[in-house]
Scaffold this motif. Structure first.
Motif, PDB file in Angstrom:
ATOM      1  N   MET A   1      34.587  56.336 -22.687  1.00  0.00           N
ATOM      2  CA  MET A   1      33.266  56.813 -22.158  1.00  0.00           C
ATOM      3  C   MET A   1      33.068  55.794 -21.290  1.00  0.00           C
ATOM      4  O   MET A   1      33.495  54.865 -20.813  1.00  0.00           O
ATOM      5  N   GLU A   2      33.393  56.895 -19.597  1.00  0.00           N
ATOM      6  CA  GLU A   2      33.484  56.149 -18.683  1.00  0.00           C
ATOM      7  C   GLU A   2      32.637  55.152 -17.589  1.00  0.00           C
ATOM      8  O   GLU A   2      31.546  55.223 -18.122  1.00  0.00           O
ATOM      9  N   LEU A   3      33.126  53.553 -17.216  1.00  0.00           N
ATOM     10  CA  LEU A   3      32.231  53.224 -16.601  1.00  0.00           C
ATOM     11  C   LEU A   3      31.907  53.677 -15.466  1.00  0.00           C
ATOM     12  O   LEU A   3      32.416  54.291 -14.511  1.00  0.00           O
ATOM     13  N   LYS A   4      30.130  53.650 -15.396  1.00  0.00           N
ATOM     14  CA  LYS A   4      30.122  53.943 -13.755  1.00  0.00           C
ATOM     15  C   LYS A   4      28.421  52.844 -13.647  1.00  0.00           C
ATOM     16  O   LYS A   4      29.173  51.878 -13.501  1.00  0.00           O
ATOM     17  N   VAL A   5      28.301  53.259 -12.083  1.00  0.00           N
ATOM     18  CA  VAL A   5      27.542  52.028 -11.565  1.00  0.00           C
ATOM     19  C   VAL A   5      26.892  51.553 -12.080  1.00  0.00           C
ATOM     20  O   VAL A   5      25.670  52.773 -12.684  1.00  0.00           O
ATOM     21  N   GLY A   6      26.194  50.860 -12.270  1.00  0.00           N
ATOM     22  CA  GLY A   6      25.618  49.036 -12.540  1.00  0.00           C
ATOM     23  C   GLY A   6      25.606  48.726 -14.344  1.00  0.00           C
ATOM     24  O   GLY A   6      24.974  48.468 -14.525  1.00  0.00           O
ATOM     25  N   ASP A   7      26.959  49.319 -14.541  1.00  0.00           N
ATOM     26  CA  ASP A   7      27.082  49.229 -15.789  1.00  0.00           C
ATOM     27  C   ASP A   7      28.044  47.788 -16.002  1.00  0.00           C
ATOM     28  O   ASP A   7      28.502  47.499 -14.797  1.00  0.00           O
ATOM     29  N   LYS A   8      27.749  47.042 -16.496  1.00  0.00           N
ATOM     30  CA  LYS A   8      28.778  45.720 -16.358  1.00  0.00           C
ATOM     31  C   LYS A   8      29.818  45.937 -16.950  1.00  0.00           C
ATOM     32  O   LYS A   8      30.299  46.454 -17.670  1.00  0.00           O
ATOM     33  N   ILE A   9      30.966  45.240 -16.365  1.00  0.00           N
ATOM     34  CA  ILE A   9      32.619  45.383 -17.235  1.00  0.00           C
ATOM     35  C   ILE A   9      32.102  44.822 -18.055  1.00  0.00           C
ATOM     36  O   ILE A   9      31.804  43.578 -18.301  1.00  0.00           O
ATOM     37  N   PRO A  10      33.278  44.817 -19.158  1.00  0.00           N
ATOM     38  CA  PRO A  10      33.435  44.557 -20.314  1.00  0.00           C
ATOM     39  C   PRO A  10      34.754  42.994 -20.019  1.00  0.00           C
ATOM     40  O   PRO A  10      35.222  43.244 -19.220  1.00  0.00           O
ATOM     41  N   ASN A  11      34.961  42.427 -21.445  1.00  0.00           N
ATOM     42  CA  ASN A  11      35.531  41.170 -20.773  1.00  0.00           C
ATOM     43  C   ASN A  11      36.699  41.836 -21.448  1.00  0.00           C
ATOM     44  O   ASN A  11      37.269  42.348 -21.885  1.00  0.00           O
ATOM     45  N   PHE A  12      37.550  40.992 -20.819  1.00  0.00           N
ATOM     46  CA  PHE A  12      39.522  41.871 -20.513  1.00  0.00           C
ATOM     47  C   PHE A  12      39.959  40.304 -20.332  1.00  0.00           C
ATOM     48  O   PHE A  12      40.293  39.396 -19.666  1.00  0.00           O
ATOM     49  N   LYS A  13      41.141  40.178 -21.876  1.00  0.00           N
ATOM     50  CA  LYS A  13      42.670  39.589 -20.838  1.00  0.00           C
ATOM     51  C   LYS A  13      43.592  40.575 -21.053  1.00  0.00           C
ATOM     52  O   LYS A  13      43.809  41.505 -20.914  1.00  0.00           O
ATOM     53  N   ASP A 122      30.581  43.347  -8.460  1.00  0.00           N
ATOM     54  CA  ASP A 122      29.904  42.756  -7.704  1.00  0.00           C
ATOM     55  C   ASP A 122      29.716  41.425  -8.990  1.00  0.00           C
ATOM     56  O   ASP A 122      29.971  41.232  -9.895  1.00  0.00           O
ATOM     57  N   LYS A 123      29.498  40.038  -7.843  1.00  0.00           N
ATOM     58  CA  LYS A 123      29.877  38.443  -8.732  1.00  0.00           C
ATOM     59  C   LYS A 123      29.240  38.707 -10.038  1.00  0.00           C
ATOM     60  O   LYS A 123      29.276  37.761 -10.829  1.00  0.00           O
ATOM     61  N   ASN A 124      28.515  39.200 -10.273  1.00  0.00           N
ATOM     62  CA  ASN A 124      27.824  39.230 -11.489  1.00  0.00           C
ATOM     63  C   ASN A 124      28.095  39.898 -12.556  1.00  0.00           C
ATOM     64  O   ASN A 124      27.272  39.915 -13.947  1.00  0.00           O
ATOM     65  N   GLY A 125      29.531  40.459 -12.282  1.00  0.00           N
ATOM     66  CA  GLY A 125      29.709  41.413 -13.567  1.00  0.00           C
ATOM     67  C   GLY A 125      29.832  42.734 -12.952  1.00  0.00           C
ATOM     68  O   GLY A 125      29.902  43.416 -14.408  1.00  0.00           O
TER      69      GLY A 125
END
Length: 152
Positions: A1-13, A122-125
């Motif tokens: 599923m594609e992330l869209k505006v308003g979604d929080k980004i997933p944690n990744f390394k 944004d700074k809140n992810g």
């Protein structure tokens, strides 16, 4: 599923072009950032895109934002690409395509060509902009426009 505006980004390394471990959580809660997915180092469109971000990188920094490029190329390829074009921002190696899958970045041309998608976070992810286009030259402009709206 594609992330869209308003979604929080997933944690990744992932490994950056220095072979250092990068964790997305070092930016979340601290500053806005641009994360752009591109097909391949040293190809005409990808080089033009990287150089456009390079040429405006100080403007992004002045606005308090970071820039991150992601492709499935190896750390070694990223090191050479960074050195050749004097890229001052973070390049991440997503050789197993886990980050691409987390974001839902689509492939093009019958699934043979990796997608070219830019996100402004944004700074809140939280994702504030998604730009999905094969037109490499437009990505930096769209990202800068959105970062300015976020911080000015």
């Amino acid at each position: 599923m594609e992330l869209k505006v308003g979604d929080k980004i997933p944690n990744f390394k992932a490994k950056d072009s220095n072979g250092t471990d990068f964790d997305s959580q070092i930016l979340v809660g601290v500053k806005p950032f641009v994360i752009y997915f591109y097909p391949k180092d040293n190809t005409p469109g990808c080089t033009a895109q990287a150089c456009s971000f390079r040429d405006q990188y100080e403007d992004f920094k002045d606005l308090g934002a970071e820039v991150i490029g992601v492709s499935s190329d190896s750390v070694t390829s990223h090191q050479e690409f960074t050195r050749q074009y004097k890229l001052p921002f973070i390049l991440l190696s997503d050789s197993d395509q886990k980050i691409k899958k987390l974001f839902g970045v689509p492939s093009r041309v019958f699934g043979l060509v990796p997608g070219r998608v830019t996100y402004v976070v944004d700074k809140n992810g939280v994702i504030q902009m998604v730009f999905d286009s094969i037109l490499a030259a437009k990505h930096m402009l769209k990202a800068m426009e959105t970062i300015k709206k976020l911080v000015l």
